[in-house]
Scaffold this motif. Structure first.
Motif, PDB file in Angstrom:
ATOM      1  N   PRO A   1       0.800  -1.236   0.000  1.00  0.00           N
ATOM      2  CA  PRO A   1       0.000   0.000   0.000  1.00  0.00           C
ATOM      3  C   PRO A   1       0.828   1.279   0.000  1.00  0.00           C
ATOM      4  N   GLN A   2       2.000   1.271   0.666  1.00  0.00           N
ATOM      5  CA  GLN A   2       2.772   2.510   0.653  1.00  0.00           C
ATOM      6  C   GLN A   2       3.323   2.812  -0.733  1.00  0.00           C
ATOM      7  N   THR A   3       3.305   1.808  -1.612  1.00  0.00           N
ATOM      8  CA  THR A   3       3.704   2.024  -3.002  1.00  0.00           C
ATOM      9  C   THR A   3       2.503   2.366  -3.877  1.00  0.00           C
ATOM     10  N   THR A   4       1.400   1.643  -3.703  1.00  0.00           N
ATOM     11  CA  THR A   4       0.209   1.933  -4.511  1.00  0.00           C
ATOM     12  C   THR A   4      -0.439   3.255  -4.125  1.00  0.00           C
ATOM     13  N   GLN A   5      -0.215   3.690  -2.866  1.00  0.00           N
ATOM     14  CA  GLN A   5      -0.852   4.887  -2.314  1.00  0.00           C
ATOM     15  C   GLN A   5      -2.382   4.779  -2.316  1.00  0.00           C
ATOM     16  N   VAL A   6      -2.879   3.564  -2.257  1.00  0.00           N
ATOM     17  CA  VAL A   6      -4.324   3.329  -2.159  1.00  0.00           C
ATOM     18  C   VAL A   6      -4.618   2.865  -0.738  1.00  0.00           C
ATOM     19  N   TYR A   7      -5.219   3.767   0.039  1.00  0.00           N
ATOM     20  CA  TYR A   7      -5.561   3.486   1.430  1.00  0.00           C
ATOM     21  C   TYR A   7      -7.055   3.645   1.699  1.00  0.00           C
ATOM     22  N   ASN A   8      -7.756   4.294   0.769  1.00  0.00           N
ATOM     23  CA  ASN A   8      -9.159   4.645   1.012  1.00  0.00           C
ATOM     24  C   ASN A   8     -10.014   4.157  -0.153  1.00  0.00           C
ATOM     25  N   PHE A   9     -11.230   4.691  -0.258  1.00  0.00           N
ATOM     26  CA  PHE A   9     -12.131   4.301  -1.330  1.00  0.00           C
ATOM     27  C   PHE A   9     -12.375   5.467  -2.286  1.00  0.00           C
ATOM     28  N   LEU A  10     -11.360   6.329  -2.403  1.00  0.00           N
ATOM     29  CA  LEU A  10     -11.397   7.452  -3.338  1.00  0.00           C
ATOM     30  C   LEU A  10     -10.377   7.291  -4.453  1.00  0.00           C
ATOM     31  N   ASP A  11      -9.193   6.807  -4.106  1.00  0.00           N
ATOM     32  CA  ASP A  11      -8.087   6.722  -5.052  1.00  0.00           C
ATOM     33  C   ASP A  11      -7.995   5.323  -5.646  1.00  0.00           C
TER      34      ASP A  11
ATOM     35  N   VAL B   1       0.229   6.839  -9.465  1.00  0.00           N
ATOM     36  CA  VAL B   1       1.556   6.233  -9.536  1.00  0.00           C
ATOM     37  C   VAL B   1       1.557   4.973 -10.388  1.00  0.00           C
ATOM     38  N   GLY B   2       0.428   4.268 -10.446  1.00  0.00           N
ATOM     39  CA  GLY B   2       0.376   3.018 -11.190  1.00  0.00           C
ATOM     40  C   GLY B   2      -0.296   3.125 -12.541  1.00  0.00           C
ATOM     41  N   LYS B   3      -0.297   4.303 -13.125  1.00  0.00           N
ATOM     42  CA  LYS B   3      -1.042   4.504 -14.375  1.00  0.00           C
ATOM     43  C   LYS B   3      -0.558   3.569 -15.487  1.00  0.00           C
ATOM     44  N   ASP B   4       0.721   3.154 -15.442  1.00  0.00           N
ATOM     45  CA  ASP B   4       1.261   2.298 -16.497  1.00  0.00           C
ATOM     46  C   ASP B   4       1.614   0.897 -15.998  1.00  0.00           C
ATOM     47  N   TRP B   5       1.236   0.558 -14.789  1.00  0.00           N
ATOM     48  CA  TRP B   5       1.607  -0.746 -14.243  1.00  0.00           C
ATOM     49  C   TRP B   5       0.927  -1.888 -14.997  1.00  0.00           C
ATOM     50  N   VAL B   6       1.608  -3.011 -15.048  1.00  0.00           N
ATOM     51  CA  VAL B   6       1.015  -4.262 -15.509  1.00  0.00           C
ATOM     52  C   VAL B   6       0.575  -5.031 -14.267  1.00  0.00           C
ATOM     53  N   THR B   7      -0.697  -5.312 -14.175  1.00  0.00           N
ATOM     54  CA  THR B   7      -1.234  -6.023 -13.014  1.00  0.00           C
ATOM     55  C   THR B   7      -1.006  -7.527 -13.167  1.00  0.00           C
ATOM     56  N   CYS B   8      -1.383  -8.254 -12.122  1.00  0.00           N
ATOM     57  CA  CYS B   8      -1.265  -9.716 -12.184  1.00  0.00           C
ATOM     58  C   CYS B   8      -2.114 -10.302 -13.318  1.00  0.00           C
TER      59      CYS B   8
END
Length: 572
Positions: free
Chosen positions: A89-99, A111-118
C-alpha cells in the motif's frame, strides 16, 4: 441466450524485455477470492463452520494449506489493489475508497497509471484472462481495469443488502436506510416474493454461473491449440450485511450453540485506544439498534452475536457451495490436471473479539486470511515419485502481496521483469522445500485512523449516519479513513508479524509526503504468538495481553521495531 464467443485474436504471445512469453506449456490458474473471509473453515480447524468443498480442496493430493497468511491492509480496495498489482500500500498509495492505482481521487494520473497487473501479465502472456464477481473493488480502478488486465469485460454481480420488508422496529438514524446487519433470503432471480422472506438472486451463484459459462465457451471455441486461462472468481457472501440463502442457513440447526468470543469486551489499555475503532460501519443497522446498540463501553448482546455469527457462517457455507461447483467444472472440462488453484480472501473479519466488528485493525482477526494452493497435479516440480504428495501445511509467514509472482510461477511462466518493481516473493521454492521463501521472514500491514467520522464517511450516507449512532465514542476514539482525502489522515498504523510475534504502532501522518512520520509514533503493541500453534484460534492467540512493557521482551521489541521502521521508511 446466445453462446459466449471469445475472440481468438486476444491470445497472441508477446515479448517482454526481449524474452518471449509463450503460453504453450503453461498451466491454467483458477483464483478464488472471497470477501471478508477469516480462516473460519474446517480445513483450518474451525469445525462448527460447514465447508465440505473447501475442506476437500485443502485435503486433496498436492494441496498446501498456508496457515500463516496475512493481508497488507484489512480493507477491500486497498488490499485487492495491493495483491493484484504485487505492490504494498505505501507504493500503490491506495488506502481509502477514493483513489485507485490508475487515477487519483482528483482525476490525475496515479503512480500506477502504467503498471502491468497480475491478470494483465497473464493477459499479455497469451492467456485467456477473465473475471467474475468482486475481483478488483468496483470502480477502483475504473471498468475493473478492462482492457488492460483482462481479455474480456469482467462480470460483476450486485450482492443484495438486508433491506427490511416492512416498517422497521426502530427508527434508523437520519440519512440511513432501513437495513439489517443480517438476513435470510430465498434465492429468486426475478426478485418476486415467494415467502415471508426477502427473495432475490444469489450473487455468488451468479458469479459461479458466469465463470462456468466462460470456461465452457473457452473449451468449445479452442478445440486445438487452446490458450491457457487465468480465471478469477470473486465471491462476496461474507461481506456485510450478511445475507444468506435459506438452504445454507439450514445446515446450522441450532445457532444458539455457536461459539462466542472468549474476549468480548473492548481493550482497556490506553496503548490500544487507537487499535480499537468506532463501530460506525455497523452502528446504523436497524437490528443492531434494536438489540441495544454498541459502543466502546457496551458489546452487543450474546443472543444477537449468535444470530449474526450464524448469518456469517451461513454466507461462508453458500460460498463453499459455489467453490464446489467451480472445482467440479474444472474436472468436467478435463483440465484439472493442468490447472493450479489458489483460494484466498482479501482480508479477514472481526466477529466481536475485543468488541470489534468489520475489520480495519492490526490484529489477527482482521489480517490473517485463509490461503490454499493446489498446484497443477501434472506439474513435475511438486511431484514425488511421479505422484502429488499428501496435502501439507506450510507454517511460515506469507503475504497476499506474494500472490502475483507465485501464481506466475505456478503457471510455469517466466518471472515478471525486475522493472515491474514487484514487492512480493515467489513462494513456489518454499512450498516445494518446506523452507522460508521470503526475503524478509515477516508480514507487514498497515491501516489508517481519522478523528473526523463525518469526513471519513462523507460519500456513503448509511455509514455517515453510523457516526451519529455511536456518537458517545467520538471524543476518545478514531475511525478508519474510508473516504478521507489521503492528505488529511491523522494516523497510520503499521505492523510486523513474524512466526512468533506481532509488533504494531500508530504514527502521525505526513499529508504532504503521504508517509507515516516515524519520528512521531505511539500506541505501541507487542503480542506473543509463541504458543499460537493451531491453524486458527482467535480466542487464545496471544493478542489479548499487550506485552509492550515486559522488560524481558525489550530486545525482541527493539529488533521488531528496527525491521518495521526499515520497511516503512523505504520509498518503493
Amino acid at each position: 441466450m446466445a453462446p459466449i464467443r471469445i475472440s481468438a485474436a486476444l491470445f497472441v504471445g508477446v515479448v517482454i524485455c526481449g524474452q518471449p512469453i509463450g503460453a504453450s506449456s503453461a498451466n491454467n490458474i483458477l483464483m478464488i477470492i472471497v470477501d471478508n473471509l477469516r480462516p473460519a473453515l474446517g480445513a483450518f480447524g474451525v469445525t462448527e463452520v460447514v465447508t465440505p468443498h473447501i475442506d476437500r480442496l485443502a485435503a486433496s493430493p498436492g494441496s498446501i494449506v498456508l496457515s500463516r497468511a496475512f493481508c497488507q491492509v484489512a480493507w477491500c480496495s486497498p488490499s485487492r489493489t495491493s495483491f493484484l498489482t504485487g505492490r504494498r500500500p505505501q507504493t500503490t498509495q491506495v488506502y481509502n475508497f477514493l483513489d485507485s492505482f490508475r487515477v487519483t481521487a482528483s482525476g490525475d494520473p496515479a503512480v500506477g497509471k502504467d503498471w502491468v497487473t497480475c491478470p494483465g501479465y497473464f493477459n499479455r502472456s497469451g492467456f485467456y484472462s477473465t473475471a467474475s464477481g468482486k475481483v478488483f473493488h468496483p470502480k477502483l480502478p475504473a471498468n475493473a481495469d478492462y482492457p488492460a488486465s483482462w481479455s474480456d469485460q469482467p462480470a460483476f454481480q450486485q450482492k443484495f443488502d438486508c433491506a427490511l420488508l416492512g416498517p422497521p422496529p426502530v427508527t434508523p438514524p437520519d440519512g440511513a436506510d432501513a437495513v439489517n446487519m443480517s438476513c435470510e433470503y430465498t434465492p429468486n432471480v426475478t426478485g418476486k416474493r415467494t415467502s415471508s422472506l426477502p427473495s432475490f438472486a444469489n450473487a455468488d451463484a451468479q458469479c459461479a454461473d458466469v465463470v462456468i459459462d466462460r470456461l465452457v465457451a473457452w473449451k468449445r471455441q479452442f478445440a486445438s491449440k487452446r490458450p491457457p486461462f487465468f480465471v478469477a472468481a470473486g465471491l462476496q457472501g461474507p461481506r456485510l450485511p450478511w445475507s444468506f440463502p435459506s438452504e445454507a442457513g439450514s445446515v446450522y440447526p441450532d445457532p444458539r450453540s455457536l461459539h462466542l468470543p472468549k474476549h468480548k469486551q473492548s481493550p482497556q489499555s490506553p496503548s490500544e485506544n487507537v487499535e480499537w475503532f468506532r463501530p460506525t460501519e455497523i452502528a446504523w443497522y436497524v437490528d443492531v439498534i434494536a438489540s441495544g446498540g454498541i459502543s466502546h463501553a457496551k458489546a452487543l448482546p450474546d443472543q444477537f452475536q449468535r444470530q449474526v455469527r450464524h448469518a456469517y457462517y451461513a454466507a461462508i457455507t453458500n460460498v463453499d457451495t459455489q467453490v464446489g461447483r467451480l472445482l467440479s467444472e474444472v474436472v468436467s472440462l478435463g483440465v484439472d490436471q493442468d490447472t493450479a488453484i489458489v483460494f484466498t480472501a482479501d482480508h479477514a473479519q472481526n466477529l466481536g473479539e475485543s468488541n470489534m466488528w468489520s475489520m480495519m485493525n492490526l490484529l489477527e482477526t482482521s489480517l490473517r486470511v485463509p490461503m490454499i494452493i493446489r498446484p497443477a497435479p501434472s506439474d513435475k516440480r511438486f511431484l514425488i515419485n511421479g505422484q502429488p504428495p499428501e496435502s501439507t501445511v506450510y507454517e511460515h509467514v506469507v503475504e497476499l502481496v506474494d500472490l502475483f509472482p507465485t501464481m506466475v510461477s505456478l503457471a510455469n511462466l517466466p518471472p515478471p521483469p525486475e522493472a515491474y518493481g514487484l514487492e512480493g516473493d515467489n513462494l513456489v521454492p518454499g512450498l516445494i522445500s518446506g523452507r522460508v521463501a521470503k526475503r524478509v521472514d515477516a508480514a507487514f500491514s498497515q491501516i489508517t485512523r481519522c478523528k473526523d467520522c463525518k469526513e471519513a464517511y462523507a460519500v456513503v450516507a448509511d455509514e455517515r449516519a453510523g457516526c451519529d449512532a455511536d456518537a458517545a465514542d467520538m471524543p476518545n476514539f478514531y475511525v478508519p479513513c474510508s473516504q478521507t482525502n489521503r492528505s488529511k489522515f491523522d494516523l497510520m498504523g503499521v505492523s510486523i508479524r513474524t512466526i512468533n510475534w506481532r509488533y504494531s504502532m500508530f504514527c502521525e501522518w505526513d499529508g504532504e509526503a503521504l508517509v507515516p512520520n516515524l519520528t512521531a509514533c505511539g500506541w505501541h503493541e507487542l503480542y506473543d504468538h509463541r504458543n499460537d500453534t493451531t491453524l486458527y484460534n482467535v480466542d487464545d492467540n496471544g493478542e489479548y495481553r499487550n506485552d509492550i512493557n515486559v522488560s524481558a521482551y525489550s530486545a525482541t521489541r527493539r529488533r521488531l521495531d528496527a525491521l518495521l521502521r526499515d520497511q516503512f521508511s523505504s520509498v518503493h
